[in-house]
Design a protein around this motif. Sequence first.
Motif, PDB file in Angstrom:
ATOM      1  N   SER A  57       0.778  -1.289   0.116  1.00  9.46           N
ATOM      2  CA  SER A  57       0.106  -0.171  -0.010  1.00  9.46           C
ATOM      3  C   SER A  57       0.809   1.213   0.087  1.00  9.46           C
ATOM      4  O   SER A  57       0.386   2.010  -0.758  1.00  9.46           O
ATOM      5  CB  SER A  57      -0.841   0.072   1.175  1.00  9.46           C
ATOM      6  N   ALA A  58       2.110   1.071   0.926  1.00 13.56           N
ATOM      7  CA  ALA A  58       2.896   2.414   0.742  1.00 13.56           C
ATOM      8  C   ALA A  58       3.530   2.651  -0.579  1.00 13.56           C
ATOM      9  O   ALA A  58       3.587   3.923  -0.932  1.00 13.56           O
ATOM     10  CB  ALA A  58       3.760   2.115   2.067  1.00 13.56           C
ATOM     11  N   LEU A  59       3.984   1.673  -1.174  1.00  9.22           N
ATOM     12  CA  LEU A  59       4.254   1.685  -2.599  1.00  9.22           C
ATOM     13  C   LEU A  59       3.622   2.265  -3.445  1.00  9.22           C
ATOM     14  O   LEU A  59       3.975   3.046  -4.312  1.00  9.22           O
ATOM     15  CB  LEU A  59       4.900   0.438  -3.034  1.00  9.22           C
ATOM     16  N   ALA A  60       2.094   1.761  -3.456  1.00  5.23           N
ATOM     17  CA  ALA A  60       1.515   2.384  -4.284  1.00  5.23           C
ATOM     18  C   ALA A  60       0.950   3.690  -4.058  1.00  5.23           C
ATOM     19  O   ALA A  60       0.875   4.370  -5.360  1.00  5.23           O
ATOM     20  CB  ALA A  60       0.019   1.407  -4.053  1.00  5.23           C
ATOM     21  N   PHE A  63       4.192   5.505  -5.602  1.00  6.59           N
ATOM     22  CA  PHE A  63       4.116   5.497  -6.981  1.00  6.59           C
ATOM     23  C   PHE A  63       3.060   6.424  -7.565  1.00  6.59           C
ATOM     24  O   PHE A  63       3.220   6.573  -9.112  1.00  6.59           O
ATOM     25  CB  PHE A  63       4.102   4.132  -7.616  1.00  6.59           C
ATOM     26  N   THR A  64       1.793   6.780  -6.954  1.00  6.01           N
ATOM     27  CA  THR A  64       0.580   7.402  -7.520  1.00  6.01           C
ATOM     28  C   THR A  64       0.501   8.590  -7.180  1.00  6.01           C
ATOM     29  O   THR A  64      -0.380   9.342  -7.724  1.00  6.01           O
ATOM     30  CB  THR A  64      -0.494   6.494  -7.457  1.00  6.01           C
ATOM     31  N   ASN A  65       0.789   8.971  -5.998  1.00  7.72           N
ATOM     32  CA  ASN A  65       0.389  10.236  -5.363  1.00  7.72           C
ATOM     33  C   ASN A  65       1.484  10.660  -4.429  1.00  7.72           C
ATOM     34  O   ASN A  65       1.594  10.972  -3.351  1.00  7.72           O
ATOM     35  CB  ASN A  65      -0.841   9.850  -4.365  1.00  7.72           C
ATOM     36  N   TRP A  66       2.617  11.589  -5.309  1.00 10.74           N
ATOM     37  CA  TRP A  66       3.684  12.114  -4.304  1.00 10.74           C
ATOM     38  C   TRP A  66       3.250  13.206  -3.747  1.00 10.74           C
ATOM     39  O   TRP A  66       4.112  13.469  -2.838  1.00 10.74           O
ATOM     40  CB  TRP A  66       4.528  12.712  -5.489  1.00 10.74           C
ATOM     41  N   GLN A  67       2.032  13.795  -3.736  1.00 10.35           N
ATOM     42  CA  GLN A  67       1.677  14.849  -2.813  1.00 10.35           C
ATOM     43  C   GLN A  67       0.996  14.483  -1.484  1.00 10.35           C
ATOM     44  O   GLN A  67       0.449  15.230  -0.752  1.00 10.35           O
ATOM     45  CB  GLN A  67       0.778  15.808  -3.492  1.00 10.35           C
ATOM     46  N   ASP A  68       0.738  12.893  -1.403  1.00 12.92           N
ATOM     47  CA  ASP A  68       0.142  12.270  -0.228  1.00 12.92           C
ATOM     48  C   ASP A  68       0.737  12.848   1.115  1.00 12.92           C
ATOM     49  O   ASP A  68       1.937  12.814   1.097  1.00 12.92           O
ATOM     50  CB  ASP A  68       0.113  10.768  -0.388  1.00 12.92           C
ATOM     51  N   GLU A  69      -0.054  13.212   1.968  1.00 11.63           N
ATOM     52  CA  GLU A  69       0.598  13.665   3.356  1.00 11.63           C
ATOM     53  C   GLU A  69       1.321  12.585   4.190  1.00 11.63           C
ATOM     54  O   GLU A  69       2.125  13.016   4.936  1.00 11.63           O
ATOM     55  CB  GLU A  69      -0.709  13.911   4.254  1.00 11.63           C
ATOM     56  N   ARG A  70       1.091  11.334   3.731  1.00  4.72           N
ATOM     57  CA  ARG A  70       1.614  10.217   4.484  1.00  4.72           C
ATOM     58  C   ARG A  70       3.228  10.081   4.248  1.00  4.72           C
ATOM     59  O   ARG A  70       4.121   9.524   4.802  1.00  4.72           O
ATOM     60  CB  ARG A  70       1.110   8.829   4.285  1.00  4.72           C
ATOM     61  N   LEU A  71       3.409  10.812   2.922  1.00  6.55           N
ATOM     62  CA  LEU A  71       5.008  10.746   2.339  1.00  6.55           C
ATOM     63  C   LEU A  71       5.695  11.970   3.113  1.00  6.55           C
ATOM     64  O   LEU A  71       5.343  13.367   3.002  1.00  6.55           O
ATOM     65  CB  LEU A  71       5.097  11.190   0.951  1.00  6.55           C
ATOM     66  N   GLU A  72       6.726  11.518   3.997  1.00  4.89           N
ATOM     67  CA  GLU A  72       7.546  12.532   4.814  1.00  4.89           C
ATOM     68  C   GLU A  72       8.537  13.134   3.946  1.00  4.89           C
ATOM     69  O   GLU A  72       9.194  12.154   3.394  1.00  4.89           O
ATOM     70  CB  GLU A  72       7.853  12.137   6.108  1.00  4.89           C
TER      71      GLU A  72
END
Length: 84
Positions: A57-60, A63-72
């Motif tokens: 799920s983290a890789l998805a 790879f698809t949403n570089w702006q997701d708030e879970r990406l630190e």
Amino acid sequence: MSSQYRKIKYQEEGEYGSLIDRHLYIWSHDTVDIVTVFDHTGERLFCFSESGFDMGSALAVAFTNWQDERLEELTEEDFNLIKK
């Protein structure tokens, strides 16, 4: 309990710019919605499942949403620390 097995070919860069064909091997366990991915050596790389926020799920998200708030965000120095 039903399972499906697949493989997909990809290319890895080899010596002097050559390309090496490799495969990812995928096992899907349909009853519990788990997909496990193995590399060409048989090592388990990651697993997607229906429960929790697993590596798949983290890789998805990565790879698809570089702006997701879970990406630190990391600094280059912080990133270099994990490579050692």
